[in-house]
Design an enzyme around this catalytic site. Structure first.
Site, PDB file in Angstrom:
ATOM      1  N   GLU A 124      24.866  22.386  16.332  1.00 18.36           N
ATOM      2  CA  GLU A 124      25.767  22.691  15.298  1.00 18.36           C
ATOM      3  C   GLU A 124      26.112  21.368  14.773  1.00 18.36           C
ATOM      4  O   GLU A 124      26.819  20.471  15.468  1.00 18.36           O
ATOM      5  CB  GLU A 124      27.087  23.718  15.531  1.00 18.36           C
ATOM      6  CG  GLU A 124      26.557  25.198  15.816  1.00 18.36           C
ATOM      7  CD  GLU A 124      25.969  25.789  14.565  1.00 18.36           C
ATOM      8  OE1 GLU A 124      26.100  25.355  13.591  1.00 18.36           O
ATOM      9  OE2 GLU A 124      25.289  26.657  14.932  1.00 18.36           O
ATOM     10  N   ASN A 149      23.007  -1.734  15.349  1.00 16.70           N
ATOM     11  CA  ASN A 149      24.087  -2.712  15.301  1.00 16.70           C
ATOM     12  C   ASN A 149      24.156  -3.949  15.492  1.00 16.70           C
ATOM     13  O   ASN A 149      25.031  -4.667  15.303  1.00 16.70           O
ATOM     14  CB  ASN A 149      25.363  -1.883  16.243  1.00 16.70           C
ATOM     15  CG  ASN A 149      25.926  -0.700  15.671  1.00 16.70           C
ATOM     16  OD1 ASN A 149      26.208   0.169  16.590  1.00 16.70           O
ATOM     17  ND2 ASN A 149      25.862  -0.398  14.301  1.00 16.70           N
ATOM     18  N   ARG A 192      30.609  13.834  13.669  1.00 15.81           N
ATOM     19  CA  ARG A 192      30.385  12.733  13.075  1.00 15.81           C
ATOM     20  C   ARG A 192      31.894  12.638  12.239  1.00 15.81           C
ATOM     21  O   ARG A 192      32.114  13.280  11.461  1.00 15.81           O
ATOM     22  CB  ARG A 192      29.303  12.502  12.085  1.00 15.81           C
ATOM     23  CG  ARG A 192      29.225  10.996  11.645  1.00 15.81           C
ATOM     24  CD  ARG A 192      28.134  10.640  10.917  1.00 15.81           C
ATOM     25  NE  ARG A 192      28.192   9.369  10.642  1.00 15.81           N
ATOM     26  CZ  ARG A 192      26.957   8.443  10.552  1.00 15.81           C
ATOM     27  NH1 ARG A 192      25.940   8.906  10.684  1.00 15.81           N
ATOM     28  NH2 ARG A 192      27.157   7.193  10.249  1.00 15.81           N
ATOM     29  N   ASP A 246      32.551   6.854  13.855  1.00 17.63           N
ATOM     30  CA  ASP A 246      32.514   6.159  12.942  1.00 17.63           C
ATOM     31  C   ASP A 246      33.711   6.041  11.828  1.00 17.63           C
ATOM     32  O   ASP A 246      34.498   6.810  12.022  1.00 17.63           O
ATOM     33  CB  ASP A 246      31.263   6.799  11.830  1.00 17.63           C
ATOM     34  CG  ASP A 246      30.673   5.921  10.694  1.00 17.63           C
ATOM     35  OD1 ASP A 246      31.017   4.705  10.787  1.00 17.63           O
ATOM     36  OD2 ASP A 246      30.046   6.388   9.764  1.00 17.63           O
TER      37      ASP A 246
HETATM   38  C1  FPP Z   1      31.747   2.796  14.155  1.00 12.58           C
HETATM   39  O1  FPP Z   1      32.635   2.196  13.167  1.00 12.58           O
HETATM   40  C2  FPP Z   1      31.934   2.408  15.492  1.00 12.58           C
HETATM   41  C3  FPP Z   1      31.070   1.588  16.172  1.00 12.58           C
HETATM   42  C4  FPP Z   1      29.856   1.133  15.705  1.00 12.58           C
HETATM   43  C5  FPP Z   1      31.384   1.218  17.433  1.00 12.58           C
HETATM   44  C6  FPP Z   1      32.353   2.163  18.471  1.00 12.58           C
HETATM   45  C7  FPP Z   1      32.863   1.475  19.307  1.00 12.58           C
HETATM   46  C8  FPP Z   1      34.177   1.579  20.001  1.00 12.58           C
HETATM   47  C9  FPP Z   1      34.895   2.832  19.640  1.00 12.58           C
HETATM   48  C10 FPP Z   1      34.653   0.936  20.934  1.00 12.58           C
HETATM   49  C11 FPP Z   1      33.962   0.777  22.374  1.00 12.58           C
HETATM   50  C12 FPP Z   1      33.698   1.990  22.939  1.00 12.58           C
HETATM   51  C13 FPP Z   1      33.408   2.312  24.202  1.00 12.58           C
HETATM   52  C14 FPP Z   1      32.905   3.637  24.466  1.00 12.58           C
HETATM   53  C15 FPP Z   1      33.710   1.363  25.259  1.00 12.58           C
HETATM   54  P1  FPP Z   1      31.976   1.147  11.947  1.00 12.58           P
HETATM   55  O2  FPP Z   1      32.379  -0.002  12.470  1.00 12.58           O
HETATM   56  O3  FPP Z   1      30.810   1.717  11.577  1.00 12.58           O
HETATM   57  O4  FPP Z   1      33.004   1.719  11.062  1.00 12.58           O
HETATM   58  P2  FPP Z   1      32.808   1.468   9.042  1.00 12.58           P
HETATM   59  O5  FPP Z   1      31.814   2.484   9.153  1.00 12.58           O
HETATM   60  O6  FPP Z   1      33.849   1.993   8.490  1.00 12.58           O
HETATM   61  O7  FPP Z   1      32.334   0.041   9.031  1.00 12.58           O
END
Ligand code: FPP
Length: 249
Positions: free
Chosen positions: A210, A71, A191, A23
């Site tokens: 945990e 998402n 997290r 996150d």
């Molecule tokens: C959360 O940050 C992240 C995601 C919802 C997507 C995670 C994806 C990647 C790291 C890239 C692709 C991964 C793979 C395994 C190929 P957020 O966008 O919720 O951040 P915020 O809470 O600051 O808005």
């Protein structure tokens, strides 16, 4: 610095399975005055580092929450960018996964991903299926409530068709219907970004996990942060309902 931390990890007490809610990509991008997608792109670096660090240590399963069912509600441009990034990353990393003997798997409602993403994912899974050092599980279009509901439906169907009797339902029969069937429960859930929620992730499987929360934003997460989480985990006493004196360690 990272090496000093790594040396503190007790190999015999390593969690077999670590799950991560990645996150903070969006906030990291904002901090740098860039669009959110820039955060996701840099998040891939953290994915690579974390995977490498976990495999080097001897962790057997690493599950990353890459895309939740919720998402889809993000702006279309961001969803498309995430899907493209997924395809690019899987295609780009398969040879490294093979070199490092890492098997790719996925959990979630994969059938509802765009066909290009599904194709890249299934190819990645197929091309790495014989690797044995670590399993990297990507949670994609995943939601724990969805997973539990579909397990319930499957069990109801088995009862309807007389393949199963209701007295035979137990934790094992239920777990067999989850998308994590065959994967041990995570012992450590990390997290990032300072949020302290579980957000519909592996609700059944984290019964005894945990929980570790760190303020680090995902694109900044590096090996040393994983080491810190594991050291913290190893310093906790895992009692599973028992009292301290009953534990044999
Ligand atoms: C959360 O940050 C992240 C995601 C919802 C997507 C995670 C994806 C990647 C790291 C890239 C692709 C991964 C793979 C395994 C190929 P957020 O966008 O919720 O951040 P915020 O809470 O600051 O808005």
């Amino acid at each position: 610095m990272a090496e000093d931390l790594k040396a503190k990890i007790i190999t015999e007490k390593l969690p077999k399975h670590i799950a991560v809610i990645m996150d903070g990509n969006g906030r990291w991008a904002k901090k740098h005055g860039k669009p959110r997608v820039f955060g996701h792109r840099n998040g891939v670096k953290a994915v690579r580092e974390t995977t490498e660090a976990a495999a080097e240590l001897g962790v057997e399963y690493l599950t990353l929450y890459a895309f939740s069912t919720e998402n889809w509600n993000r702006p279309r441009l961001e969803v498309n960018a995430l899907m493209t990034l997924l395809v690019e990353t899987i295609r780009g990393e398969v040879s490294t996964l093979n070199k490092n003997n890492i098997r790719l798997q996925a959990i979630g409602d994969i059938n509802k991903l765009p066909s290009k993403s599904q194709k890249a994912l299934l190819e990645g899974i197929e091309e790495t299926k014989n690797n044995t050092r670590m399993t990297l599980v990507l949670a994609l279009n995943y939601s724990a409530k969805w997973e539990i509901m579909q397990a319930v439906k499957s069990i109801a169907n088995q009862i309807e068709t007389k393949q199963l009797r209701s007295e035979e339902i137990n934790e094992q029969t239920f777990e067999n219907e989850l998308s994590t069937s065959g994967i041990p429960d995570p012992e450590l859930l990390i997290r990032t970004s300072g949020e302290t929620r579980v957000s519909n992730f592996l609700l059944w499987q984290i019964a005894y996990a945990e929980l570790y929360f760190t303020p680090i934003l995902w694109p900044e997460f590096r090996k040393e942060h994983l080491y810190r989480a594991i050291i913290d985990f190893q310093n906790r006493e895992r009692r599973f309902g028992q009292i301290s004196e009953q534990l044999t360690r």
